[in-house]
Design a protein around this motif. Structure first.
Motif, mmCIF file in Angstrom:
data_model
loop_
_atom_site.group_PDB
_atom_site.id
_atom_site.type_symbol
_atom_site.label_atom_id
_atom_site.label_comp_id
_atom_site.label_asym_id
_atom_site.label_seq_id
_atom_site.Cartn_x
_atom_site.Cartn_y
_atom_site.Cartn_z
ATOM 1 N N ARG A 1 0.839 -1.594 -0.150
ATOM 2 C CA ARG A 1 -0.349 -0.363 -0.263
ATOM 3 C C ARG A 1 0.969 1.083 -0.109
ATOM 4 N NH1 ARG A 1 -4.254 1.592 4.798
ATOM 5 N NH2 ARG A 1 -5.516 0.735 3.570
ATOM 6 N N SER A 2 0.277 2.542 -0.832
ATOM 7 C CA SER A 2 1.361 3.497 -0.815
ATOM 8 C C SER A 2 1.204 3.994 0.454
ATOM 9 C CB SER A 2 0.547 4.119 -2.061
ATOM 10 O OG SER A 2 1.056 5.654 -1.710
ATOM 11 N N LEU A 3 2.417 4.498 0.875
ATOM 12 C CA LEU A 3 2.720 5.165 2.017
ATOM 13 C C LEU A 3 1.480 6.476 1.978
ATOM 14 C CD1 LEU A 3 5.740 4.798 3.535
ATOM 15 C CD2 LEU A 3 3.369 3.303 4.631
ATOM 16 N N LEU A 4 1.601 7.165 0.624
ATOM 17 C CA LEU A 4 0.970 8.415 0.436
ATOM 18 C C LEU A 4 0.042 9.005 0.615
ATOM 19 C CD1 LEU A 4 4.121 10.106 -2.323
ATOM 20 C CD2 LEU A 4 4.007 10.731 0.077
ATOM 21 N N ARG A 5 -0.165 7.316 0.243
ATOM 22 C CA ARG A 5 -2.195 7.747 -0.272
ATOM 23 C C ARG A 5 -2.629 7.239 0.649
ATOM 24 N NH1 ARG A 5 -5.521 3.498 -3.881
ATOM 25 N NH2 ARG A 5 -7.378 3.936 -3.305
ATOM 26 N N ALA A 6 -2.200 6.698 1.312
ATOM 27 C CA ALA A 6 -2.383 6.736 3.377
ATOM 28 C C ALA A 6 -2.492 8.080 3.879
ATOM 29 C CB ALA A 6 -1.877 5.300 4.128
ATOM 30 N N GLN A 7 -1.199 8.655 3.996
ATOM 31 C CA GLN A 7 -0.945 10.091 4.621
ATOM 32 C C GLN A 7 -2.225 10.976 4.021
ATOM 33 O OE1 GLN A 7 2.428 11.356 3.805
ATOM 34 N NE2 GLN A 7 1.937 12.713 5.435
ATOM 35 N N ALA A 8 -2.834 10.796 2.625
ATOM 36 C CA ALA A 8 -3.624 11.681 2.169
ATOM 37 C C ALA A 8 -4.969 11.476 2.751
ATOM 38 C CB ALA A 8 -3.377 12.153 0.742
ATOM 39 N N VAL A 9 -5.501 10.063 2.612
ATOM 40 C CA VAL A 9 -6.312 9.304 3.258
ATOM 41 C C VAL A 9 -6.709 10.402 4.613
ATOM 42 C CG1 VAL A 9 -8.564 8.064 3.238
ATOM 43 C CG2 VAL A 9 -6.995 7.792 1.231
ATOM 44 N N ALA B 1 -12.905 7.513 9.000
ATOM 45 C CA ALA B 1 -12.613 7.403 8.325
ATOM 46 C C ALA B 1 -11.628 6.709 7.681
ATOM 47 C CB ALA B 1 -10.651 8.192 8.921
ATOM 48 N N ILE B 2 -11.732 5.166 8.306
ATOM 49 C CA ILE B 2 -11.963 4.107 8.071
ATOM 50 C C ILE B 2 -12.703 4.016 6.816
ATOM 51 C CG2 ILE B 2 -11.174 1.829 8.314
ATOM 52 C CD1 ILE B 2 -9.916 2.202 10.850
ATOM 53 N N GLN B 3 -14.111 3.865 7.105
ATOM 54 C CA GLN B 3 -15.497 3.884 6.815
ATOM 55 C C GLN B 3 -15.307 4.808 5.016
ATOM 56 O OE1 GLN B 3 -19.155 4.872 8.072
ATOM 57 N NE2 GLN B 3 -19.789 2.987 7.388
ATOM 58 N N ASN B 4 -15.178 6.163 5.357
ATOM 59 C CA ASN B 4 -14.473 6.130 4.016
ATOM 60 C C ASN B 4 -14.020 6.325 3.679
ATOM 61 O OD1 ASN B 4 -16.922 8.095 5.053
ATOM 62 N ND2 ASN B 4 -15.400 9.852 5.896
ATOM 63 N N HIS B 5 -12.549 5.685 3.221
ATOM 64 C CA HIS B 5 -11.478 5.442 3.114
ATOM 65 C C HIS B 5 -12.628 4.043 2.047
ATOM 66 C CE1 HIS B 5 -7.588 4.339 0.771
ATOM 67 N NE2 HIS B 5 -7.372 3.253 1.782
ATOM 68 N N HIS B 6 -13.047 3.267 2.876
ATOM 69 C CA HIS B 6 -13.269 1.685 2.288
ATOM 70 C C HIS B 6 -14.160 2.078 0.816
ATOM 71 C CE1 HIS B 6 -12.081 -1.246 5.568
ATOM 72 N NE2 HIS B 6 -10.285 -0.404 5.253
ATOM 73 N N MET B 7 -15.444 2.988 1.368
ATOM 74 C CA MET B 7 -16.757 3.142 0.660
ATOM 75 C C MET B 7 -15.931 4.169 -0.869
ATOM 76 S SD MET B 7 -19.691 3.427 3.506
ATOM 77 C CE MET B 7 -20.981 3.139 2.061
ATOM 78 N N ASP B 8 -15.609 5.497 0.138
ATOM 79 C CA ASP B 8 -15.377 6.361 -1.345
ATOM 80 C C ASP B 8 -14.040 5.671 -2.571
ATOM 81 O OD1 ASP B 8 -16.624 7.736 -0.426
ATOM 82 O OD2 ASP B 8 -16.306 9.228 0.398
ATOM 83 N N SER B 9 -12.743 5.426 -1.743
ATOM 84 C CA SER B 9 -11.745 5.275 -2.625
ATOM 85 C C SER B 9 -11.669 3.488 -3.143
ATOM 86 C CB SER B 9 -10.337 4.821 -1.633
ATOM 87 O OG SER B 9 -10.097 6.326 -0.973
ATOM 88 N N ILE C 1 -19.104 -1.716 0.354
ATOM 89 C CA ILE C 1 -20.310 -1.092 0.596
ATOM 90 C C ILE C 1 -20.290 -0.838 1.485
ATOM 91 C CG2 ILE C 1 -21.747 -2.616 -1.116
ATOM 92 C CD1 ILE C 1 -22.357 -4.351 1.387
ATOM 93 N N ASP C 2 -19.088 -0.847 2.383
ATOM 94 C CA ASP C 2 -19.725 -0.394 4.118
ATOM 95 C C ASP C 2 -17.893 -0.688 4.273
ATOM 96 O OD1 ASP C 2 -19.975 0.206 6.557
ATOM 97 O OD2 ASP C 2 -21.176 -1.328 6.904
ATOM 98 N N THR C 3 -17.290 0.042 5.929
ATOM 99 C CA THR C 3 -16.044 -0.005 6.348
ATOM 100 C C THR C 3 -16.371 -1.825 6.749
ATOM 101 O OG1 THR C 3 -14.727 0.359 7.954
ATOM 102 C CG2 THR C 3 -17.023 -0.688 8.583
ATOM 103 N N GLY C 4 -14.704 -2.042 6.177
ATOM 104 C CA GLY C 4 -14.727 -3.925 5.583
ATOM 105 C C GLY C 4 -14.519 -4.977 7.166
ATOM 106 N N GLN C 5 -13.745 -3.641 8.136
ATOM 107 C CA GLN C 5 -13.857 -4.894 9.460
ATOM 108 C C GLN C 5 -15.252 -4.684 9.932
ATOM 109 O OE1 GLN C 5 -12.732 -2.274 8.882
ATOM 110 N NE2 GLN C 5 -13.151 -0.978 10.439
ATOM 111 N N HIS C 6 -14.828 -6.151 10.911
ATOM 112 C CA HIS C 6 -16.070 -6.274 11.753
ATOM 113 C C HIS C 6 -15.906 -5.433 13.400
ATOM 114 C CE1 HIS C 6 -16.092 -10.205 9.727
ATOM 115 N NE2 HIS C 6 -17.531 -9.992 10.159
#
Length: 255
Positions: A12-20, A92-100, A104-109
């Motif tokens: 995973r790109s560190l820059l992408r995660a930093q931006a997200v 933030a996690i949910q937005n990343h999973h759904m938008d990026s 359909i939702d955040t991935g983890q339980h």
């Protein structure tokens, strides 16, 4: 059981995660004294952290899960241990999973914050746990989404271990899950046991034997849910069930 690895995918790109997430991925791993003590795994519901509604129907498996899979979020080892920070992380996690990723939702339980707060993740996860009525199908580990509960541990644990309070909250959550779903503590794994990934980081992965031991000691001889309430999962891996994790964002499994 010897897990098999799958997928060889770029990191995973560190820059992408930093931006997200709007934060630096390298930070202090010292646990401040302000971290709250783990308390019987109170799980903060989605409404508390203002989760978005899923974009589609969340599928369910009515058999019990076979195992728990531990992840790290690969985000900053923040010194902010507050509940507000935990809620912000959930969003933030949910937005990343759904938008990026287009999920359909955040991935983890479930998510365990650096401040030792436990959040419900994917819609229906907490209700399924409390009723011992199976599990919702997540999007956290290719090949395991119909079979395993996914737990995100906030932070990057490549070189540093989680703060003591966060680790204690993880132990308590895993013990609760194992007790309710009639799982042995030996059924706790890391993401890298199944996919070609650095997740949950070398330092946290090295703690998994201790985690299993600590969870096992919490289980003791306590009463477990009756067999009539929850059956063994008899679902087989369906090719399409993992499209949510595989197609939109292959790099997700390489954290």
């Amino acid at each position: 059981m010897q897990p098999t690895r799958s997928l060889s995918i770029s990191r995973r790109s560190l820059l992408r995660a930093q931006a997200v997430f709007g934060i630096t991925l390298l930070g202090s791993t010292v646990a401040p004294s302000s971290a709250h003590a783990a308390n019987s795994t109170r799980i903060h519901q989605r409404a508390a952290w203002q989760a978005r509604s899923p974009k589609g129907a969340v599928r369910r498996s009515y058999g019990r899960p076979k195992r728990l899979i531990i992840h790290h979020t690969a985000t900053a080892n923040t010194a902010d241990m507050s509940l507000a920070r935990a809620y912000s992380l959930g969003r933030a996690i949910q937005n990343h999973h759904m938008d990026s990723f287009g999920w359909i939702d955040t991935g983890q339980h479930f998510t365990v914050s650096r401040g030792a707060y436990v959040l419900e993740g994917r819609a229906g996860s907490l209700a399924s746990l409390e009723s011992a009525s199976g599990m919702v199908i997540g999007a956290h580990c290719y090949g395991q989404n119909t079979l395993a509960i996914g737990i995100e541990t906030e932070g990057t644990y490549t070189h540093n271990a989680p703060p003591a309070a966060q680790y204690e909250a993880l132990v308590e959550l895993c013990a609760r899950l194992c007790r309710q779903y009639r799982l042995a503590a030996s059924e706790i794994y890391g993401h890298r046991d199944f996919n070609a990934t650095l997740c949950p980081g070398a330092a946290l992965y090295a703690l998994l034997p201790q985690l299993r031991s600590d969870v096992d000691s919490r289980l003791g001889d306590g009463e477990l849910p009756t067999e009539s309430r929850i059956a063994d999962a008899d679902v087989t891996e369906e090719v399409w069930e993992d499209l949510e994790t595989f197609m939109p964002a292959l790099e997700f499994v390489r954290r």
